[in-house]
Scaffold this active site. Structure first.
Site, PDB file in Angstrom:
ATOM      1  N   CYS A 114       0.813  -1.227   0.000  1.00 28.25           N
ATOM      2  CA  CYS A 114       0.000   0.000   0.000  1.00 28.25           C
ATOM      3  C   CYS A 114       0.844   1.274   0.000  1.00 28.25           C
ATOM      4  CB  CYS A 114      -0.954  -0.003   1.183  1.00 28.25           C
ATOM      5  SG  CYS A 114      -1.991  -1.458   1.198  1.00 28.25           S
ATOM      6  N   HIS A 260      -3.238   6.982   2.629  1.00 27.18           N
ATOM      7  CA  HIS A 260      -3.660   5.700   2.067  1.00 27.18           C
ATOM      8  C   HIS A 260      -5.037   5.365   2.648  1.00 27.18           C
ATOM      9  CE1 HIS A 260      -4.046   1.607   1.004  1.00 27.18           C
ATOM     10  NE2 HIS A 260      -3.755   1.133   2.208  1.00 27.18           N
ATOM     11  N   ASN A 290      -9.978  -0.324   0.192  1.00 27.00           N
ATOM     12  CA  ASN A 290      -8.516  -0.259   0.151  1.00 27.00           C
ATOM     13  C   ASN A 290      -8.038  -0.806  -1.199  1.00 27.00           C
ATOM     14  OD1 ASN A 290      -5.775  -0.673   0.426  1.00 27.00           O
ATOM     15  ND2 ASN A 290      -5.894  -1.560   2.480  1.00 27.00           N
TER      16      ASN A 290
HETATM   17  N1  COA Z   1     -17.906  -8.901  10.104  1.00 26.91           N
HETATM   18  C1  COA Z   1     -18.304  -9.179  11.342  1.00 26.91           C
HETATM   19  N2  COA Z   1     -17.484  -9.515  12.347  1.00 26.91           N
HETATM   20  C2  COA Z   1     -16.163  -9.565  12.047  1.00 26.91           C
HETATM   21  C3  COA Z   1     -15.664  -9.293  10.767  1.00 26.91           C
HETATM   22  C4  COA Z   1     -16.588  -8.956   9.768  1.00 26.91           C
HETATM   23  N3  COA Z   1     -16.224  -8.674   8.512  1.00 26.91           N
HETATM   24  N4  COA Z   1     -14.315  -9.403  10.770  1.00 26.91           N
HETATM   25  C5  COA Z   1     -13.967  -9.740  12.023  1.00 26.91           C
HETATM   26  N5  COA Z   1     -15.101  -9.854  12.799  1.00 26.91           N
HETATM   27  C6  COA Z   1     -15.190 -10.197  14.214  1.00 26.91           C
HETATM   28  C7  COA Z   1     -14.015 -10.993  14.698  1.00 26.91           C
HETATM   29  O1  COA Z   1     -14.192 -12.365  14.439  1.00 26.91           O
HETATM   30  C8  COA Z   1     -14.039 -10.698  16.181  1.00 26.91           C
HETATM   31  O2  COA Z   1     -15.029 -11.470  16.793  1.00 26.91           O
HETATM   32  P1  COA Z   1     -14.828 -12.019  18.296  1.00 26.91           P
HETATM   33  O3  COA Z   1     -14.711 -10.803  19.151  1.00 26.91           O
HETATM   34  O4  COA Z   1     -16.063 -12.831  18.520  1.00 26.91           O
HETATM   35  O5  COA Z   1     -13.574 -12.835  18.258  1.00 26.91           O
HETATM   36  C9  COA Z   1     -14.516  -9.241  16.243  1.00 26.91           C
HETATM   37  O6  COA Z   1     -15.157  -8.995  14.970  1.00 26.91           O
HETATM   38  C10 COA Z   1     -13.395  -8.243  16.438  1.00 26.91           C
HETATM   39  O7  COA Z   1     -12.326  -8.588  15.541  1.00 26.91           O
HETATM   40  P2  COA Z   1     -11.076  -7.659  15.338  1.00 26.91           P
HETATM   41  O8  COA Z   1     -10.181  -8.270  14.306  1.00 26.91           O
HETATM   42  O9  COA Z   1     -10.475  -7.330  16.683  1.00 26.91           O
HETATM   43  O10 COA Z   1     -11.813  -6.353  14.754  1.00 26.91           O
HETATM   44  P3  COA Z   1     -11.229  -4.938  14.488  1.00 26.91           P
HETATM   45  O11 COA Z   1     -11.977  -3.910  15.202  1.00 26.91           O
HETATM   46  O12 COA Z   1      -9.724  -4.921  14.610  1.00 26.91           O
HETATM   47  O13 COA Z   1     -11.589  -4.730  12.941  1.00 26.91           O
HETATM   48  C11 COA Z   1     -10.441  -4.791  10.836  1.00 26.91           C
HETATM   49  C12 COA Z   1     -11.075  -5.624  11.966  1.00 26.91           C
HETATM   50  C13 COA Z   1      -9.814  -5.739   9.834  1.00 26.91           C
HETATM   51  C14 COA Z   1     -11.532  -3.984  10.161  1.00 26.91           C
HETATM   52  C15 COA Z   1      -9.381  -3.848  11.447  1.00 26.91           C
HETATM   53  O14 COA Z   1      -8.531  -4.583  12.297  1.00 26.91           O
HETATM   54  C16 COA Z   1      -8.552  -3.155  10.440  1.00 26.91           C
HETATM   55  O15 COA Z   1      -9.049  -2.389   9.643  1.00 26.91           O
HETATM   56  N6  COA Z   1      -7.226  -3.368  10.508  1.00 26.91           N
HETATM   57  C17 COA Z   1      -6.300  -2.717   9.628  1.00 26.91           C
HETATM   58  C18 COA Z   1      -6.420  -3.319   8.283  1.00 26.91           C
HETATM   59  C19 COA Z   1      -5.680  -2.562   7.275  1.00 26.91           C
HETATM   60  O16 COA Z   1      -5.774  -1.389   7.186  1.00 26.91           O
HETATM   61  N7  COA Z   1      -4.925  -3.309   6.474  1.00 26.91           N
HETATM   62  C20 COA Z   1      -4.256  -2.791   5.375  1.00 26.91           C
HETATM   63  C21 COA Z   1      -3.117  -1.947   5.800  1.00 26.91           C
HETATM   64  S1  COA Z   1      -2.443  -1.267   4.374  1.00 26.91           S
END
Ligand code: COA
Length: 337
Positions: A114, A260, A290
């Site tokens: 990215c 980004h 993204n």
């Molecule tokens: N829909 C519903 N629930 C979801 C889900 C989805 N699409 N994806 C994950 N969950 C659930 C998980 O299973 C977890 O459940 P649990 O509490 O029962 O175990 C809960 O939601 C929380 O998961 P978590 O991974 O801690 O969520 P989060 O708040 O961190 O959000 C992302 C997940 C991926 C949206 C977030 O971590 C994120 O955006 N990270 C950065 C990603 C990024 O920018 N990557 C590219 C960088 S260039």
């Protein structure tokens, strides 16, 4: 000495839309969850027969036309992508050069996920300032749908397809010049975001989680989302503070902060840390998701086409991605007219 000017921008967005509602019929998720956690409402998906190079070419045609540079005067094409037409070779940049009718160029791809667009901006700047090249076409193009696992709700909600391109040209006017570009990397965090399979050593790498190895034949992206989120906020903020301080520029001198577009919450946290006003922050994450190396030029094109980006205005670019990689840039918009 020659300076490097950011002359023009172009982008291409594929037609098909994949909405949060669509995704909620494919995996266990909901529009409410995706919107709240990411700010994404929809993303665009390339057609099956539409390659990364096809999207890049469409963005590039616009950037070239808007720059006023004749195709015969373009001497280098650099592409940032993690979803090339073909892994290893030929590079997507060489394919695009031929499709664009550019026959006498240096052409290559780089892999910085990215952060790719900031990396290719630094390459263009360096080649021009050294006098080796005069008109460099840089393209960020991604068909991330080709490397996304649509059974993994942790990643498939985030990514979309698209392309953006810019012409970076030699100038002797210092006020037109790209002021600074920072790039950085730290492989210690390699396992936060990766395509663990498909490479020469990945399946045997002790650093790759067993869970990640299970998809033995796939080149799908895998991500430790929560850890990535925290490192992203920390790294993006630190890098921007450094580039502003080193260049003695205050955040209120920035007309457009173009981060980004990974997640609205990441962008908001960085914007707040820098005390940026809402109108300074460029946001396209809701409609494109993204798009990795294409996300920054697609966002710049959005403000250009809506008339918000004017000659001489200062942009601050800020990116973060797999590798880990990061980078930022201070860029005045310097069209010829
Ligand atoms: N829909 C519903 N629930 C979801 C889900 C989805 N699409 N994806 C994950 N969950 C659930 C998980 O299973 C977890 O459940 P649990 O509490 O029962 O175990 C809960 O939601 C929380 O998961 P978590 O991974 O801690 O969520 P989060 O708040 O961190 O959000 C992302 C997940 C991926 C949206 C977030 O971590 C994120 O955006 N990270 C950065 C990603 C990024 O920018 N990557 C590219 C960088 S260039």
């Amino acid at each position: 000495m020659s300076y490097a000017a950011f002359r023009s921008i172009g982008a291409y967005v594929p037609e098909k839309i994949l909405s949060n509602e669509d995704l909620s019929t494919m995996v266990d998720t909901s529009d409410e969850w995706i919107t709240k956690r990411t700010g994404i409402k929809e993303r665009h998906i390339a057609a099956e027969t539409e390659f990364t190079s096809d999207m890049g070419v469409k963005a590039a045609e616009l950037a070239i036309e808007r720059s006023g540079v004749a195709k015969k005067d373009i001497d280098m094409v650099v592409c940032a992508t993690i979803s090339p037409d073909y892994f290893c070779m030929p590079s997507t940049a060489t394919i695009m050069s031929t499709k664009l009718g550019l026959n006498n160029v240096t052409a290559f791809d780089i892999s910085a996920a990215c952060t790719g667009f900031v990396y290719i901006l630094s390459i263009a700047k360096a080649f021009i300032e050294s006098g080796m090249k005069k008109n460099v076409l840089i393209i960020g193009a991604e068909k991330l749908s080709a490397i996304t696992d649509y059974t993994d709700r942790g990643t498939c909600i985030l990514f979309g397809d698209g392309a953006g391109a810019a012409m970076i040209c030699a100038t002797d006017k210092k006020e037109e010049a790209i002021i600074d570009v920072h790039t950085g990397a730290d492989g210690e965090y390699a396992d936060l975001l990766m395509t663990p399979n498909g490479g020469s050593g990945s399946a045997h790498d002790a650093k790759v989680d067993d869970a990640l190895k299970q998809e033995a034949n796939s080149c799908f992206m895998q991500m430790k989302g929560n850890e990535t989120f925290k490192v992203a906020v920390r790294t993006l903020t630190k890098d921007v503070v450094e580039i502003l301080n080193e260049n003695k520029i205050q955040s209120d001198e920035i007309k457009h902060f173009v981060p980004h577009q990974a997640n609205y919450r990441i962008i908001k946290a960085v914007g707040d840390a820098l005390k940026l006003k809402e109108e300074q922050v460029v946001l396209t994450v809701a409609k494109y998701g993204n798009t990795s190396g294409a996300s920054i030029p697609m966002a710049i094109n959005d403000i250009y086409e809506s008339g918000r980006l004017q000659k001489g205005e200062l942009m601050l670019l800020d990116a973060f991605g797999g590798g880990l990689t990061w980078g930022s840039a201070l860029v005045p918009f310097s069209p010829n007219k």
